[in-house]
Write an enzyme that holds these catalytic residues in place. Sequence first.
Site, mmCIF file in Angstrom:
data_model
loop_
_atom_site.group_PDB
_atom_site.id
_atom_site.type_symbol
_atom_site.label_atom_id
_atom_site.label_comp_id
_atom_site.label_asym_id
_atom_site.label_seq_id
_atom_site.Cartn_x
_atom_site.Cartn_y
_atom_site.Cartn_z
ATOM 1 N N ASP A 179 0.834 -1.193 0.000
ATOM 2 C CA ASP A 179 0.000 0.000 0.000
ATOM 3 C C ASP A 179 0.876 1.253 0.000
ATOM 4 O O ASP A 179 1.864 1.332 0.737
ATOM 5 C CB ASP A 179 -0.881 -0.032 1.260
ATOM 6 C CG ASP A 179 -1.940 1.047 1.253
ATOM 7 O OD1 ASP A 179 -3.056 0.763 0.771
ATOM 8 O OD2 ASP A 179 -1.639 2.173 1.707
ATOM 9 N N ASN A 187 -3.340 12.678 -3.918
ATOM 10 C CA ASN A 187 -4.481 13.020 -4.783
ATOM 11 C C ASN A 187 -5.039 14.394 -4.433
ATOM 12 O O ASN A 187 -5.333 15.198 -5.312
ATOM 13 C CB ASN A 187 -5.597 11.970 -4.619
ATOM 14 C CG ASN A 187 -5.428 10.824 -5.599
ATOM 15 O OD1 ASN A 187 -4.816 10.969 -6.649
ATOM 16 N ND2 ASN A 187 -5.974 9.674 -5.251
ATOM 17 N N HIS A 192 -5.581 14.087 -9.303
ATOM 18 C CA HIS A 192 -5.712 12.660 -9.601
ATOM 19 C C HIS A 192 -4.748 12.187 -10.694
ATOM 20 O O HIS A 192 -4.346 11.033 -10.710
ATOM 21 C CB HIS A 192 -7.159 12.325 -9.974
ATOM 22 C CG HIS A 192 -8.043 12.312 -8.772
ATOM 23 N ND1 HIS A 192 -8.172 11.227 -7.951
ATOM 24 C CD2 HIS A 192 -8.810 13.288 -8.215
ATOM 25 C CE1 HIS A 192 -8.985 11.498 -6.954
ATOM 26 N NE2 HIS A 192 -9.392 12.757 -7.090
ATOM 27 N N ASP A 196 -2.475 9.028 -10.409
ATOM 28 C CA ASP A 196 -2.461 7.938 -11.403
ATOM 29 C C ASP A 196 -1.038 7.645 -11.876
ATOM 30 O O ASP A 196 -0.648 6.488 -12.047
ATOM 31 C CB ASP A 196 -3.330 8.314 -12.618
ATOM 32 C CG ASP A 196 -4.818 8.162 -12.312
ATOM 33 O OD1 ASP A 196 -5.142 7.720 -11.184
ATOM 34 O OD2 ASP A 196 -5.637 8.507 -13.178
ATOM 35 N N GLU A 223 -5.081 2.193 -3.950
ATOM 36 C CA GLU A 223 -3.610 2.249 -3.981
ATOM 37 C C GLU A 223 -3.016 1.001 -3.332
ATOM 38 O O GLU A 223 -1.894 0.988 -2.873
ATOM 39 C CB GLU A 223 -3.109 3.526 -3.288
ATOM 40 C CG GLU A 223 -3.243 3.569 -1.774
ATOM 41 C CD GLU A 223 -4.619 4.007 -1.300
ATOM 42 O OE1 GLU A 223 -5.577 3.946 -2.085
ATOM 43 O OE2 GLU A 223 -4.728 4.413 -0.125
#
Length: 317
Positions: A179, A187, A192, A196, A223
């Site tokens: 994680d 974010n 975003h 990404d 994530e």
Amino acid sequence: MQNSFPIIVIDDDPFFSEVVRQVLLHQGYEVIVSNDAAEALDIIQTTQSRMILCDWMMPDLSGLEVIQLLRSCDKQYRYFILMTAKNSSDEVVAGLSAGADDYVTKPINKIELLARIQCGMRIISQQQEIEEQNVTLKSLAEKDELTGAYNRRYFNQALSKEIRRARRYQQPLSLILADIDHFKNINDQWGHQAGDDILTEYCSIQQGELRFDVDWVARYGGEEFVIVLPNTSHLKALQVAEKLRQKVELNSFVTTNVVLNVTSSYGIATLDETSSCDLSDEFSSLLKRADERLYQSKARGRNQCTGVIHALKAMSA
Ligand SMILES: [Mg+2]
């Protein structure tokens, strides 16, 4: 893009096969001639040819045997045209029943042979299109579009298979739950698109550290990724996770609008720790233990790996 391949001509008569070769060369086809059926089998496999013109009567292997052999072991679709002097209705039926796609009689009518080859090429071309579409559909059904990792649906199916295989061969199976730390903040602060970009690069770092065609990664949630390590001990899996953690910590993640450093946390679990006999129990127990240890890594300050060795140390402390 569709593959190009040579046409393979198999005939024990060198004079006849040379005539056919010249006819095909004249039409711009690439041609490989073999006067020996056993040798031709190797040529077909190595050249990946899909168009084969095969004589029926040959001394060692007959044309029908060549076709049947290839049909029985081939996953790839190939088009076979039998060439022979046999032309009775029964013989035609026998040839087609053995797996030939088409049939030309000797002496060969050149125009008819070329027309039949063209007809076969159209079918091969359609078959190749279908195969390519199937590959795309399979990828869409199994992969996460953003990162290229497997998706959760694939994970759910494939992990059960891995557990069964591990049991059958009595091998350990390790699982790492990974994680990215404070991903929500990335974010929120950088948008975003930056998030990404980081997910994609993070996934590619993972892939780079794993054994090709053995280990695999799936995107488990936003994530969160799950890394499956077949035939891998708990200690080895801890080492893999630690190597990943360090790689990520040292990496500069280049996004469209900012270069960032991120850290990641890991929980590791291994199948050989339990003697449960129920497959679904093992599946959920493996995930649950990895999840608990990931939680411990987070609770202890993030940017670390937790496995059973750490868990035992924590219990005895
Ligand atoms: Mg012959």
